[in-house]
Design a protein around this motif. Structure first.
Motif, PDB file in Angstrom:
ATOM      1  N   ARG A  23       2.705   5.581  -8.873  1.00 44.41           N
ATOM      2  CA  ARG A  23       3.299   4.312  -8.452  1.00 44.41           C
ATOM      3  C   ARG A  23       3.894   3.595  -9.663  1.00 44.41           C
ATOM      4  O   ARG A  23       3.245   3.462 -10.703  1.00 44.41           O
ATOM      5  CB  ARG A  23       2.248   3.433  -7.796  1.00 44.41           C
ATOM      6  CG  ARG A  23       2.764   2.046  -7.414  1.00 44.41           C
ATOM      7  CD  ARG A  23       1.663   1.243  -6.686  1.00 44.41           C
ATOM      8  NE  ARG A  23       0.473   1.079  -7.499  1.00 44.41           N
ATOM      9  CZ  ARG A  23       0.310   0.141  -8.426  1.00 44.41           C
ATOM     10  NH1 ARG A  23       1.286  -0.711  -8.681  1.00 44.41           N
ATOM     11  NH2 ARG A  23      -0.822   0.054  -9.105  1.00 44.41           N
ATOM     12  N   SER A  24       5.133   3.170  -9.493  1.00 51.65           N
ATOM     13  CA  SER A  24       5.763   2.344 -10.519  1.00 51.65           C
ATOM     14  C   SER A  24       6.157   1.026  -9.881  1.00 51.65           C
ATOM     15  O   SER A  24       6.424   0.956  -8.689  1.00 51.65           O
ATOM     16  CB  SER A  24       6.984   3.050 -11.106  1.00 51.65           C
ATOM     17  OG  SER A  24       7.934   3.326 -10.102  1.00 51.65           O
ATOM     18  N   GLY A  25       6.202  -0.025 -10.689  1.00 51.50           N
ATOM     19  CA  GLY A  25       6.457  -1.345 -10.149  1.00 51.50           C
ATOM     20  C   GLY A  25       5.142  -2.011  -9.785  1.00 51.50           C
ATOM     21  O   GLY A  25       4.113  -1.350  -9.644  1.00 51.50           O
ATOM     22  N   SER A  26       5.174  -3.301  -9.602  1.00 47.70           N
ATOM     23  CA  SER A  26       3.940  -4.041  -9.372  1.00 47.70           C
ATOM     24  C   SER A  26       3.857  -4.572  -7.951  1.00 47.70           C
ATOM     25  O   SER A  26       4.868  -4.843  -7.310  1.00 47.70           O
ATOM     26  CB  SER A  26       3.824  -5.193 -10.363  1.00 47.70           C
ATOM     27  OG  SER A  26       4.894  -6.106 -10.180  1.00 47.70           O
ATOM     28  N   MET A  27       2.651  -4.660  -7.489  1.00 49.52           N
ATOM     29  CA  MET A  27       2.361  -5.286  -6.205  1.00 49.52           C
ATOM     30  C   MET A  27       1.367  -6.410  -6.437  1.00 49.52           C
ATOM     31  O   MET A  27       0.546  -6.322  -7.360  1.00 49.52           O
ATOM     32  CB  MET A  27       1.750  -4.262  -5.231  1.00 49.52           C
ATOM     33  CG  MET A  27       2.716  -3.155  -4.817  1.00 49.52           C
ATOM     34  SD  MET A  27       1.927  -1.909  -3.757  1.00 49.52           S
ATOM     35  CE  MET A  27       1.557  -2.860  -2.291  1.00 49.52           C
ATOM     36  N   PHE A  28       1.434  -7.449  -5.622  1.00 47.52           N
ATOM     37  CA  PHE A  28       0.483  -8.535  -5.748  1.00 47.52           C
ATOM     38  C   PHE A  28      -0.930  -8.007  -5.527  1.00 47.52           C
ATOM     39  O   PHE A  28      -1.855  -8.336  -6.268  1.00 47.52           O
ATOM     40  CB  PHE A  28       0.811  -9.634  -4.739  1.00 47.52           C
ATOM     41  CG  PHE A  28      -0.163 -10.763  -4.752  1.00 47.52           C
ATOM     42  CD1 PHE A  28      -1.105 -10.894  -3.740  1.00 47.52           C
ATOM     43  CD2 PHE A  28      -0.151 -11.699  -5.775  1.00 47.52           C
ATOM     44  CE1 PHE A  28      -2.016 -11.937  -3.751  1.00 47.52           C
ATOM     45  CE2 PHE A  28      -1.059 -12.738  -5.796  1.00 47.52           C
ATOM     46  CZ  PHE A  28      -1.991 -12.859  -4.785  1.00 47.52           C
ATOM     47  N   SER A  29      -1.095  -7.175  -4.518  1.00 48.59           N
ATOM     48  CA  SER A  29      -2.380  -6.513  -4.283  1.00 48.59           C
ATOM     49  C   SER A  29      -2.150  -5.263  -3.458  1.00 48.59           C
ATOM     50  O   SER A  29      -1.179  -5.177  -2.709  1.00 48.59           O
ATOM     51  CB  SER A  29      -3.365  -7.440  -3.568  1.00 48.59           C
ATOM     52  OG  SER A  29      -2.914  -7.722  -2.258  1.00 48.59           O
ATOM     53  N   ILE A  30      -3.035  -4.317  -3.627  1.00 48.46           N
ATOM     54  CA  ILE A  30      -2.981  -3.078  -2.862  1.00 48.46           C
ATOM     55  C   ILE A  30      -4.257  -2.970  -2.044  1.00 48.46           C
ATOM     56  O   ILE A  30      -5.355  -2.998  -2.600  1.00 48.46           O
ATOM     57  CB  ILE A  30      -2.842  -1.858  -3.784  1.00 48.46           C
ATOM     58  CG1 ILE A  30      -1.562  -1.945  -4.605  1.00 48.46           C
ATOM     59  CG2 ILE A  30      -2.874  -0.572  -2.971  1.00 48.46           C
ATOM     60  CD1 ILE A  30      -1.422  -0.836  -5.624  1.00 48.46           C
ATOM     61  N   ASN A  31      -4.111  -2.864  -0.743  1.00 48.24           N
ATOM     62  CA  ASN A  31      -5.284  -2.709   0.121  1.00 48.24           C
ATOM     63  C   ASN A  31      -5.766  -1.268   0.145  1.00 48.24           C
ATOM     64  O   ASN A  31      -6.959  -0.991   0.139  1.00 48.24           O
ATOM     65  CB  ASN A  31      -4.971  -3.162   1.539  1.00 48.24           C
ATOM     66  CG  ASN A  31      -4.731  -4.649   1.614  1.00 48.24           C
ATOM     67  OD1 ASN A  31      -5.231  -5.416   0.799  1.00 48.24           O
ATOM     68  ND2 ASN A  31      -3.964  -5.073   2.602  1.00 48.24           N
ATOM     69  N   ALA A  32      -4.809  -0.356   0.194  1.00 43.21           N
ATOM     70  CA  ALA A  32      -5.167   1.056   0.280  1.00 43.21           C
ATOM     71  C   ALA A  32      -3.968   1.918  -0.081  1.00 43.21           C
ATOM     72  O   ALA A  32      -2.821   1.499   0.061  1.00 43.21           O
ATOM     73  CB  ALA A  32      -5.636   1.408   1.693  1.00 43.21           C
ATOM     74  N   MET A  33      -4.272   3.107  -0.536  1.00 40.48           N
ATOM     75  CA  MET A  33      -3.235   4.124  -0.726  1.00 40.48           C
ATOM     76  C   MET A  33      -3.684   5.377   0.007  1.00 40.48           C
ATOM     77  O   MET A  33      -4.881   5.651   0.120  1.00 40.48           O
ATOM     78  CB  MET A  33      -2.996   4.400  -2.199  1.00 40.48           C
ATOM     79  CG  MET A  33      -2.355   3.236  -2.914  1.00 40.48           C
ATOM     80  SD  MET A  33      -1.746   3.642  -4.552  1.00 40.48           S
ATOM     81  CE  MET A  33      -0.380   4.754  -4.172  1.00 40.48           C
ATOM     82  N   ASN A  95       1.600   6.851   0.592  1.00 40.39           N
ATOM     83  CA  ASN A  95       1.759   5.503   1.154  1.00 40.39           C
ATOM     84  C   ASN A  95       0.940   4.504   0.362  1.00 40.39           C
ATOM     85  O   ASN A  95      -0.178   4.811  -0.065  1.00 40.39           O
ATOM     86  CB  ASN A  95       1.323   5.512   2.622  1.00 40.39           C
ATOM     87  CG  ASN A  95       1.202   4.117   3.203  1.00 40.39           C
ATOM     88  OD1 ASN A  95       0.123   3.520   3.198  1.00 40.39           O
ATOM     89  ND2 ASN A  95       2.308   3.598   3.706  1.00 40.39           N
ATOM     90  N   ALA A  96       1.495   3.318   0.181  1.00 39.33           N
ATOM     91  CA  ALA A  96       0.753   2.204  -0.416  1.00 39.33           C
ATOM     92  C   ALA A  96       0.881   1.016   0.517  1.00 39.33           C
ATOM     93  O   ALA A  96       1.986   0.621   0.890  1.00 39.33           O
ATOM     94  CB  ALA A  96       1.308   1.864  -1.791  1.00 39.33           C
ATOM     95  N   GLU A  97      -0.251   0.452   0.888  1.00 40.67           N
ATOM     96  CA  GLU A  97      -0.283  -0.691   1.797  1.00 40.67           C
ATOM     97  C   GLU A  97      -0.873  -1.873   1.050  1.00 40.67           C
ATOM     98  O   GLU A  97      -1.929  -1.763   0.432  1.00 40.67           O
ATOM     99  CB  GLU A  97      -1.149  -0.351   3.009  1.00 40.67           C
ATOM    100  CG  GLU A  97      -1.385  -1.507   3.954  1.00 40.67           C
ATOM    101  CD  GLU A  97      -2.600  -1.265   4.837  1.00 40.67           C
ATOM    102  OE1 GLU A  97      -2.982  -0.100   5.028  1.00 40.67           O
ATOM    103  OE2 GLU A  97      -3.185  -2.250   5.322  1.00 40.67           O
TER     104      GLU A  97
END
Length: 119
Positions: A23-33, A95-97
């Motif tokens: 994964r590249s780039g940022s997410m505020f939060s990740i619940n699951a991958m 997948n990233a959720e």
């Protein structure tokens, strides 16, 4: 956010493959991958997922054969696939959720990597 899946290929039944999803780039939060797969003529199905807390979930058909894991330092999720069967053949998607900001849920998908298991 981009998800780069790799590691697919052609393997004989009983063999092993290890898929990686970087994964590249940022997410505020990740619940699951997780990893999903889609066989020709079939719907996409969940294969395995790992939550933020480390809990894992597997499709019944892969329990005991597949293992999902992650390396937080490398922003990478792995799927170790052992004892592969011809019915495991398909296009595997990462997948990233999670959330892109505190108010916006997002679902990100990688480009897919082909897994083909010959009998």
């Amino acid at each position: 956010v981009q998800l780069q899946a790799s590691g697919g290929g052609l393997v004989q039944a009983g063999g092993s493959l290890r898929l990686s999803c970087a994964r590249s780039g940022s997410m505020f939060s990740i619940n699951a991958m997780g990893w999903y797969r889609q066989a020709p003529g079939k719907q996409r199905e969940l294969v395995a997922a790992i939550t933020r807390g480390g809990s894992t979930n597997y499709a019944d058909s892969v329990k005991g054969r597949f293992t999902i894991s992650r390396d937080n330092a490398k922003n990478t999720v792995y799927l170790q696939m052992n004892s592969l069967k011809p019915e495991d053949t398909g296009l595997y998607y990462c997948n990233a959720e999670g959330y892109s900001d505190p108010w916006s849920s997002r679902d990100y998908w990688g480009q897919g990597t082909q897994v083909t298991v010959s009998s």
